[in-house]
Design a protein around this motif. Sequence first.
Motif, PDB file in Angstrom:
ATOM      1  N   THR A  21      -4.864   3.022  -5.493  1.00  0.00           N
ATOM      2  CA  THR A  21      -3.957   2.116  -4.790  1.00  0.00           C
ATOM      3  C   THR A  21      -4.661   0.815  -4.443  1.00  0.00           C
ATOM      4  O   THR A  21      -4.110  -0.280  -4.636  1.00  0.00           O
ATOM      5  CB  THR A  21      -3.422   2.790  -3.513  1.00  0.00           C
ATOM      6  OG1 THR A  21      -2.616   3.918  -3.879  1.00  0.00           O
ATOM      7  CG2 THR A  21      -2.573   1.821  -2.693  1.00  0.00           C
ATOM      8  N   GLU A  22      -5.884   0.904  -3.937  1.00  0.00           N
ATOM      9  CA  GLU A  22      -6.626  -0.309  -3.611  1.00  0.00           C
ATOM     10  C   GLU A  22      -6.878  -1.154  -4.865  1.00  0.00           C
ATOM     11  O   GLU A  22      -6.811  -2.383  -4.822  1.00  0.00           O
ATOM     12  CB  GLU A  22      -7.960   0.053  -2.938  1.00  0.00           C
ATOM     13  CG  GLU A  22      -7.806   0.715  -1.580  1.00  0.00           C
ATOM     14  CD  GLU A  22      -7.283  -0.214  -0.498  1.00  0.00           C
ATOM     15  OE1 GLU A  22      -7.081  -1.418  -0.782  1.00  0.00           O
ATOM     16  OE2 GLU A  22      -7.061   0.246   0.630  1.00  0.00           O
ATOM     17  N   TYR A  46       0.732   3.803  -3.093  1.00  0.00           N
ATOM     18  CA  TYR A  46       0.160   5.122  -2.813  1.00  0.00           C
ATOM     19  C   TYR A  46       1.173   6.227  -3.109  1.00  0.00           C
ATOM     20  O   TYR A  46       0.822   7.273  -3.669  1.00  0.00           O
ATOM     21  CB  TYR A  46      -0.305   5.212  -1.361  1.00  0.00           C
ATOM     22  CG  TYR A  46      -0.665   6.614  -0.946  1.00  0.00           C
ATOM     23  CD1 TYR A  46      -1.896   7.175  -1.289  1.00  0.00           C
ATOM     24  CD2 TYR A  46       0.242   7.411  -0.253  1.00  0.00           C
ATOM     25  CE1 TYR A  46      -2.210   8.485  -0.949  1.00  0.00           C
ATOM     26  CE2 TYR A  46      -0.064   8.714   0.100  1.00  0.00           C
ATOM     27  CZ  TYR A  46      -1.289   9.249  -0.246  1.00  0.00           C
ATOM     28  OH  TYR A  46      -1.588  10.550   0.091  1.00  0.00           O
ATOM     29  N   THR A  53       5.021   7.064   4.559  1.00  0.00           N
ATOM     30  CA  THR A  53       4.291   7.992   3.712  1.00  0.00           C
ATOM     31  C   THR A  53       4.987   9.340   3.650  1.00  0.00           C
ATOM     32  O   THR A  53       5.351   9.906   4.675  1.00  0.00           O
ATOM     33  CB  THR A  53       2.859   8.187   4.236  1.00  0.00           C
ATOM     34  OG1 THR A  53       2.212   6.923   4.265  1.00  0.00           O
ATOM     35  CG2 THR A  53       2.083   9.133   3.344  1.00  0.00           C
ATOM     36  N   SER A  57      -3.295   8.322  -4.803  1.00  0.00           N
ATOM     37  CA  SER A  57      -4.745   8.089  -4.776  1.00  0.00           C
ATOM     38  C   SER A  57      -5.023   6.806  -4.009  1.00  0.00           C
ATOM     39  O   SER A  57      -4.487   5.744  -4.354  1.00  0.00           O
ATOM     40  CB  SER A  57      -5.299   7.975  -6.197  1.00  0.00           C
ATOM     41  OG  SER A  57      -6.585   7.382  -6.196  1.00  0.00           O
ATOM     42  N   VAL A  58      -5.853   6.890  -2.965  1.00  0.00           N
ATOM     43  CA  VAL A  58      -6.189   5.713  -2.176  1.00  0.00           C
ATOM     44  C   VAL A  58      -7.001   4.720  -3.004  1.00  0.00           C
ATOM     45  O   VAL A  58      -6.735   3.515  -2.994  1.00  0.00           O
ATOM     46  CB  VAL A  58      -6.947   6.116  -0.900  1.00  0.00           C
ATOM     47  CG1 VAL A  58      -7.459   4.877  -0.160  1.00  0.00           C
ATOM     48  CG2 VAL A  58      -6.056   6.945   0.019  1.00  0.00           C
ATOM     49  N   HIS A 109     -13.048   8.878   3.243  1.00  0.00           N
ATOM     50  CA  HIS A 109     -12.537   8.009   4.301  1.00  0.00           C
ATOM     51  C   HIS A 109     -12.208   8.778   5.570  1.00  0.00           C
ATOM     52  O   HIS A 109     -11.744   8.187   6.549  1.00  0.00           O
ATOM     53  CB  HIS A 109     -11.275   7.289   3.814  1.00  0.00           C
ATOM     54  CG  HIS A 109     -10.159   8.221   3.446  1.00  0.00           C
ATOM     55  ND1 HIS A 109     -10.199   8.994   2.303  1.00  0.00           N
ATOM     56  CD2 HIS A 109      -8.996   8.518   4.070  1.00  0.00           C
ATOM     57  CE1 HIS A 109      -9.092   9.721   2.239  1.00  0.00           C
ATOM     58  NE2 HIS A 109      -8.362   9.454   3.297  1.00  0.00           N
ATOM     59  N   LEU A 134      -3.841  11.211   3.346  1.00  0.00           N
ATOM     60  CA  LEU A 134      -3.954  10.119   4.301  1.00  0.00           C
ATOM     61  C   LEU A 134      -4.024  10.728   5.695  1.00  0.00           C
ATOM     62  O   LEU A 134      -3.041  11.291   6.184  1.00  0.00           O
ATOM     63  CB  LEU A 134      -2.753   9.182   4.204  1.00  0.00           C
ATOM     64  CG  LEU A 134      -2.708   8.196   3.042  1.00  0.00           C
ATOM     65  CD1 LEU A 134      -1.455   7.338   3.147  1.00  0.00           C
ATOM     66  CD2 LEU A 134      -3.951   7.313   3.013  1.00  0.00           C
ATOM     67  N   GLU A 163      -4.597  12.517  -2.806  1.00  0.00           N
ATOM     68  CA  GLU A 163      -5.604  12.235  -1.791  1.00  0.00           C
ATOM     69  C   GLU A 163      -4.918  12.137  -0.430  1.00  0.00           C
ATOM     70  O   GLU A 163      -3.979  11.358  -0.261  1.00  0.00           O
ATOM     71  CB  GLU A 163      -6.305  10.921  -2.121  1.00  0.00           C
ATOM     72  CG  GLU A 163      -7.451  10.578  -1.196  1.00  0.00           C
ATOM     73  CD  GLU A 163      -8.210   9.356  -1.668  1.00  0.00           C
ATOM     74  OE1 GLU A 163      -9.045   8.861  -0.899  1.00  0.00           O
ATOM     75  OE2 GLU A 163      -7.956   8.890  -2.801  1.00  0.00           O
ATOM     76  N   ASP A 184     -10.170   4.022   7.384  1.00  0.00           N
ATOM     77  CA  ASP A 184      -9.781   3.307   6.175  1.00  0.00           C
ATOM     78  C   ASP A 184      -8.421   2.635   6.307  1.00  0.00           C
ATOM     79  O   ASP A 184      -8.265   1.450   6.114  1.00  0.00           O
ATOM     80  CB  ASP A 184      -9.774   4.276   4.998  1.00  0.00           C
ATOM     81  CG  ASP A 184      -9.969   3.580   3.672  1.00  0.00           C
ATOM     82  OD1 ASP A 184     -10.542   2.486   3.671  1.00  0.00           O
ATOM     83  OD2 ASP A 184      -9.557   4.144   2.657  1.00  0.00           O
ATOM     84  N   ASP A 185      -7.410   3.417   6.651  1.00  0.00           N
ATOM     85  CA  ASP A 185      -6.055   2.905   6.754  1.00  0.00           C
ATOM     86  C   ASP A 185      -5.286   3.740   7.755  1.00  0.00           C
ATOM     87  O   ASP A 185      -5.379   4.962   7.742  1.00  0.00           O
ATOM     88  CB  ASP A 185      -5.321   2.965   5.396  1.00  0.00           C
ATOM     89  CG  ASP A 185      -5.735   1.862   4.455  1.00  0.00           C
ATOM     90  OD1 ASP A 185      -6.442   2.178   3.489  1.00  0.00           O
ATOM     91  OD2 ASP A 185      -5.357   0.717   4.689  1.00  0.00           O
ATOM     92  N   PHE A 231       0.834  -1.202   0.000  1.00  0.00           N
ATOM     93  CA  PHE A 231       0.000   0.000   0.000  1.00  0.00           C
ATOM     94  C   PHE A 231       0.870   1.253   0.000  1.00  0.00           C
ATOM     95  O   PHE A 231       0.638   2.189  -0.776  1.00  0.00           O
ATOM     96  CB  PHE A 231      -0.935   0.010   1.209  1.00  0.00           C
ATOM     97  CG  PHE A 231      -1.875   1.193   1.226  1.00  0.00           C
ATOM     98  CD1 PHE A 231      -3.185   1.055   0.793  1.00  0.00           C
ATOM     99  CD2 PHE A 231      -1.445   2.443   1.649  1.00  0.00           C
ATOM    100  CE1 PHE A 231      -4.051   2.150   0.785  1.00  0.00           C
ATOM    101  CE2 PHE A 231      -2.293   3.542   1.642  1.00  0.00           C
ATOM    102  CZ  PHE A 231      -3.598   3.396   1.217  1.00  0.00           C
TER     103      PHE A 231
END
Length: 316
Positions: free
Chosen positions: A48-49, A39, A122, A44-45, A307, A109, A107, A115-116, A35
């Motif tokens: 990434t997913e 990312y 990061t 972009s989350v 999120h 974090l 996006e 969400d995460d 992840f």
Amino acid sequence: MSPDPAGRPAHADTDRDGPPDTATRHFTDHRELLFSVVYTLLGSVADTEDVLQETWLSWAGRNRRTPAPEIANPRAYLVRIAVNHALARRAALAARRETYVGPWLPEPLVAGSDDDVLRSETVSLAMLVVLETLTPLERAVFVLHEVFGYPHTEIAGMLDRSPASVRQLAHRARAHVQARRPRYRAHPRVRREATERFVSAALGGDLQALMEILAPDVTVWIDGGGARQAAGLRPVQGRDKAARMLAGYATRRAGDLDVHYRRVNGDDAAVLFTGDSPYAVMVMDLTPDGDRVRGVYVVTNPDKLGHVRPEEDPVQ
């Protein structure tokens, strides 16, 4: 097969009531790393997913042909799959951004969101904006080497490039980033105090205080994605224009906004809510000594805030 919301493959091959198989375990064990890498490449989350899902499908298919125990380094193999899927997705992202309304920002974090959890690797929102100016290969090499510590020889194998070409890409990327980002940062306490002073001045509409804390060459980016009327179509540059824009905006909206101080991409930031709904994430990029704000990144696009949840007491 694809990762479920908790990050585990949904229909992995397991003994009916037993532990997950080796391939599933390897993927789950390395999902946080994957992840973070993807990312940082995409910003972009949601994308990434999607890439993690594609990575799982490729990994599961590979293990049907060659069992996981026969793969010498599953971690490196998974990162290679994920990076190449991410690079393939960059083309689609570039086409999408050609029609994007206004400035595009990564996006955010937000630490503590459902969400995460915030990954320690990061990079800051400001750094992600700089990384957007690199070529996809330069960005991949920079991220893998400078952020995650992979040697150039291993990166060469991941990208199917020679070690010499990877070193050349790394040199160009590092020079580009260093020209745009300071090597030193102020103490975290200084950064937190400056962040709170800026937010107080901006939401209070205090023009004089804004003039004092904004750097002369400050730039303000507001990413509304066309969904917020107050978001400009271009970044606002220069202290006078930025201060007046921020102060004017405060007089229209600040009264019904709750402020939560949170960590966003590792930096102190303000998350603004209207009731329980996120309205904006505001991240400040400070000068190296921490006494002035040289960049303001405001994400108000609702698609990038889905999120974010209120989890702390708002600032009164």
